[in-house]
Design a protein around this motif. Structure first.
Motif, PDB file in Angstrom:
ATOM      1  N   ILE A  34      43.354 119.606  40.243  1.00 23.18           N
ATOM      2  CA  ILE A  34      42.457 118.990  41.220  1.00 23.18           C
ATOM      3  C   ILE A  34      41.249 118.444  40.457  1.00 23.18           C
ATOM      4  O   ILE A  34      40.458 119.203  39.902  1.00 23.18           O
ATOM      5  N   THR A  35      41.101 117.149  40.425  1.00 22.11           N
ATOM      6  CA  THR A  35      40.084 116.517  39.587  1.00 22.11           C
ATOM      7  C   THR A  35      38.736 116.326  40.282  1.00 22.11           C
ATOM      8  O   THR A  35      37.728 116.103  39.626  1.00 22.11           O
ATOM      9  N   ALA A  36      38.734 116.403  41.608  1.00 21.59           N
ATOM     10  CA  ALA A  36      37.489 116.233  42.357  1.00 21.59           C
ATOM     11  C   ALA A  36      37.591 117.009  43.669  1.00 21.59           C
ATOM     12  O   ALA A  36      38.689 117.157  44.227  1.00 21.59           O
ATOM     13  N   PRO A  37      36.479 117.540  44.165  1.00 21.77           N
ATOM     14  CA  PRO A  37      36.504 118.280  45.431  1.00 21.77           C
ATOM     15  C   PRO A  37      36.972 117.390  46.573  1.00 21.77           C
ATOM     16  O   PRO A  37      36.773 116.169  46.552  1.00 21.77           O
ATOM     17  N   PRO A  38      37.575 117.965  47.592  1.00 20.67           N
ATOM     18  CA  PRO A  38      38.064 117.175  48.731  1.00 20.67           C
ATOM     19  C   PRO A  38      36.924 116.618  49.563  1.00 20.67           C
ATOM     20  O   PRO A  38      35.852 117.224  49.681  1.00 20.67           O
ATOM     21  N   THR A  39      37.152 115.464  50.148  1.00 17.78           N
ATOM     22  CA  THR A  39      36.143 114.838  51.016  1.00 17.78           C
ATOM     23  C   THR A  39      36.650 114.638  52.438  1.00 17.78           C
ATOM     24  O   THR A  39      35.972 114.020  53.255  1.00 17.78           O
ATOM     25  N   SER A  40      37.824 115.149  52.748  1.00 17.33           N
ATOM     26  CA  SER A  40      38.372 115.046  54.105  1.00 17.33           C
ATOM     27  C   SER A  40      39.229 116.269  54.383  1.00 17.33           C
ATOM     28  O   SER A  40      39.633 116.993  53.458  1.00 17.33           O
ATOM     29  N   ASN A  41      39.533 116.493  55.632  1.00 12.50           N
ATOM     30  CA  ASN A  41      40.392 117.605  56.001  1.00 12.50           C
ATOM     31  C   ASN A  41      41.769 117.497  55.350  1.00 12.50           C
ATOM     32  O   ASN A  41      42.335 118.491  54.884  1.00 12.50           O
ATOM     33  N   ALA A  42      42.308 116.281  55.332  1.00  9.71           N
ATOM     34  CA  ALA A  42      43.638 116.075  54.741  1.00  9.71           C
ATOM     35  C   ALA A  42      43.629 116.413  53.252  1.00  9.71           C
ATOM     36  O   ALA A  42      44.554 117.067  52.741  1.00  9.71           O
ATOM     37  N   GLU A  43      42.600 115.967  52.541  1.00 11.47           N
ATOM     38  CA  GLU A  43      42.510 116.281  51.120  1.00 11.47           C
ATOM     39  C   GLU A  43      42.333 117.782  50.901  1.00 11.47           C
ATOM     40  O   GLU A  43      42.873 118.348  49.942  1.00 11.47           O
ATOM     41  N   TRP A  44      41.581 118.412  51.773  1.00  9.88           N
ATOM     42  CA  TRP A  44      41.348 119.852  51.671  1.00  9.88           C
ATOM     43  C   TRP A  44      42.673 120.620  51.800  1.00  9.88           C
ATOM     44  O   TRP A  44      42.982 121.499  50.989  1.00  9.88           O
ATOM     45  N   LEU A  45      43.453 120.270  52.793  1.00  7.99           N
ATOM     46  CA  LEU A  45      44.757 120.913  52.973  1.00  7.99           C
ATOM     47  C   LEU A  45      45.687 120.631  51.797  1.00  7.99           C
ATOM     48  O   LEU A  45      46.448 121.505  51.366  1.00  7.99           O
ATOM     49  N   ASP A  46      45.602 119.416  51.256  1.00 11.30           N
ATOM     50  CA  ASP A  46      46.423 119.062  50.094  1.00 11.30           C
ATOM     51  C   ASP A  46      46.028 119.903  48.878  1.00 11.30           C
ATOM     52  O   ASP A  46      46.893 120.363  48.116  1.00 11.30           O
ATOM     53  N   ASP A  47      44.735 120.133  48.690  1.00 13.52           N
ATOM     54  CA  ASP A  47      44.279 120.952  47.572  1.00 13.52           C
ATOM     55  C   ASP A  47      44.711 122.411  47.731  1.00 13.52           C
ATOM     56  O   ASP A  47      45.012 123.095  46.744  1.00 13.52           O
ATOM     57  N   ILE A  48      44.731 122.890  48.970  1.00 15.99           N
ATOM     58  CA  ILE A  48      45.224 124.244  49.217  1.00 15.99           C
ATOM     59  C   ILE A  48      46.678 124.364  48.780  1.00 15.99           C
ATOM     60  O   ILE A  48      47.097 125.354  48.157  1.00 15.99           O
ATOM     61  N   LEU A 107      39.190 124.042  66.992  1.00 14.33           N
ATOM     62  CA  LEU A 107      39.852 125.343  66.927  1.00 14.33           C
ATOM     63  C   LEU A 107      41.229 125.211  66.277  1.00 14.33           C
ATOM     64  O   LEU A 107      41.641 126.056  65.468  1.00 14.33           O
ATOM     65  N   GLU A 108      41.934 124.150  66.603  1.00 14.43           N
ATOM     66  CA  GLU A 108      43.263 123.936  66.022  1.00 14.43           C
ATOM     67  C   GLU A 108      43.180 123.701  64.513  1.00 14.43           C
ATOM     68  O   GLU A 108      44.033 124.183  63.757  1.00 14.43           O
ATOM     69  N   PHE A 109      42.155 122.996  64.052  1.00 17.16           N
ATOM     70  CA  PHE A 109      42.033 122.789  62.606  1.00 17.16           C
ATOM     71  C   PHE A 109      41.683 124.094  61.893  1.00 17.16           C
ATOM     72  O   PHE A 109      42.152 124.348  60.785  1.00 17.16           O
TER      73      PHE A 109
END
Length: 430
Positions: free
Chosen positions: A167-181, A239-241
């Motif tokens: 992971i080269t940079a912190p996530p900036t969206s929910n989708a990127e966050w889930l992808d990094d997980i 809540l769902e997210f």
């Protein structure tokens, strides 16, 4: 920051006695009705708030500018402060300037024990007030509290783990966050104790960010009361997210408890967690377990659903108020004007807080974790300014019950939000 965490947990628990609280003192006193006044100005600030160097210089400057006035500066302890404030504010000779938690302010204002500062906002550096804290000092369309300082949450993460996971940079969206997980699980998932994100089931302060980001809210003002809105489409989406994050990270955090039980910073310090949502000061707690974790930790703003647009954050902090029965109201306002100016608010930033009444956060921005917090604070919000909000946090919190019921599968999102909405309405709806 550790003091602020105590503030968030404790300040909202206040229950005010109604008898004798709507006094009208101060108006007949010369110093309370326009004169500059002489004698003693009593100031109560809480332990762990302003540094001694700040208050020492502040009080010296104020006394030099007001001949014949002595500042009686007293540091108060959080333990037992609710009853002490209730008693003092109901009396005929209260302190002249008091620090209160931002969730306490509407409750005191509703009891009629705080001076209405609406006409003084411009004189008290109102143009620079932090928006989220400004709202917490208001009640029924009037202003009773001057923002003092705040802190808010961000995502604290292991830079070394992110690098190893590609992971080269912190996530900036929910989708990127889930992808990094997903990437973190692929790299470290062979360890059964590893968690990409430690997220307790009842961490409702974090839930607020997702609710607000999706256009929802906890409640809306309805005259002097509030109408719960946890069953709105935006609130349900938030809540769902939250559940998406919990499920994706397979966190072992309890679904029936919050971030303090067990203390999440201690879990992070164990070395098996890549991320958690918290305040910068929690890293020091984690470092008690692993001193090296301080240098390994970075921070990024809580991502939102839109790339590059972080989610709003809950602002916890303090306001400064003037009791309605103060005998030195004008002097108190002049003291607040001096304290809320750039000179002393810059010193608050240097102490690690987001200043409540200044746009200058350069001192805070020198710290990488503090810089992220300061930037996120600009999009900060407060809980509903209901005078009954303390009952929500100190009692059977409907938001916590909603989270647990939904995350454990005991209720659908519709059932969980509908039940929480009804429970919240019973507390703040009347």
């Amino acid at each position: 920051m550790k003091r602020w965490l105590k503030l968030v947990a404790g300040a909202a628990a206040i229950t005010l006695a109604t008898a004798g609280c709507a006094g009208s003192g101060g108006g007949d006193n010369a110093s309370g009705s326009g004169g500059t006044g002489t004698g003693t100005l009593t100031v109560w600030l809480m332990t762990g708030s302003a540094p001694d160097s700040l208050t020492g210089a502040l009080n010296k400057e104020f006394e030099a500018a007001h001949a014949g006035v002595k500042v009686d500066y007293q540091i108060q302890q959080w333990n037992g402060i609710q009853q002490k404030l209730t008693t003092a504010l109901a009396g005929d000779n209260p302190p002249d300037v008091i620090e209160v938690g931002n969730t306490q302010t509407p409750a005191f204002a509703a009891q009629g024990v705080l001076e209405d500062l609406t006409s003084s906002v411009n004189d008290l550096n109102g143009a620079q007030w932090l928006a989220g804290l400004k709202a917490s000092g208001e009640y029924d369309g009037k202003t009773y509290g001057v923002p003092f300082y705040a802190a808010n949450r961000e995502v604290l993460y292991r830079k070394d783990m992110f690098q190893q996971a590609g992971i080269t940079a912190p996530p900036t969206s929910n989708a990127e966050w889930l992808d990094d997980i997903t990437k973190l699980k692929a790299k470290f998932g062979s360890d059964p104790q590893f968690q990409p994100l430690y997220l307790p089931g009842q961490y409702w302060y974090s839930l607020l960010s997702f609710i607000w980001d999706n256009g929802g809210d906890v409640a809306k003002a309805d005259g002097k009361s509030f109408k719960s809105t946890l069953d709105s489409a935006g609130s349900k989406a938030g809540l769902e997210f939250y559940k998406q994050l919990v499920d994706a990270s397979a966190t072992t955090a309890p679904k029936d408890n919050d971030e303090a039980n067990p203390q999440q910073a201690g879990i992070y310090g164990g070395g098996k967690v890549a991320m958690f949502i918290g305040t910068p000061g929690e890293v020091a707690t984690a470092a008690k377990t692993d001193p090296s974790i301080t240098d390994k930790t970075g921070a990024f703003a809580i991502p939102g659903k839109t790339a590059g647009r972080p989610a709003p954050v809950f602002l916890g902090g303090s306001n400064l108020v003037v009791p309605v029965n103060s005998k030195n109201k004008d002097l108190a306002k002049e003291y607040l004007k001096l304290l809320s100016g750039d000179k002393y608010m810059t010193q608050m930033a240097a102490a690690g807080y987001v200043p409540g009444t200044s746009s200058d956060v350069s001192a805070l921005a020198k710290d990488p974790l503090g810089a992220v917090m300061a930037a996120a604070s600009k999009n900060g919000r407060a809980v509903p300014t209901s005078p009954k909000w303390g009952e929500v946090e100190s009692g059977q919190n409907p938001l916590k019950d909603m989270l647990t019921a939904y995350l454990t599968g005991k209720k659908t999102v519709d059932q969980a939000t509908a039940d929480a909405n009804a429970a919240l309405d019973k507390i703040i709806g009347g």
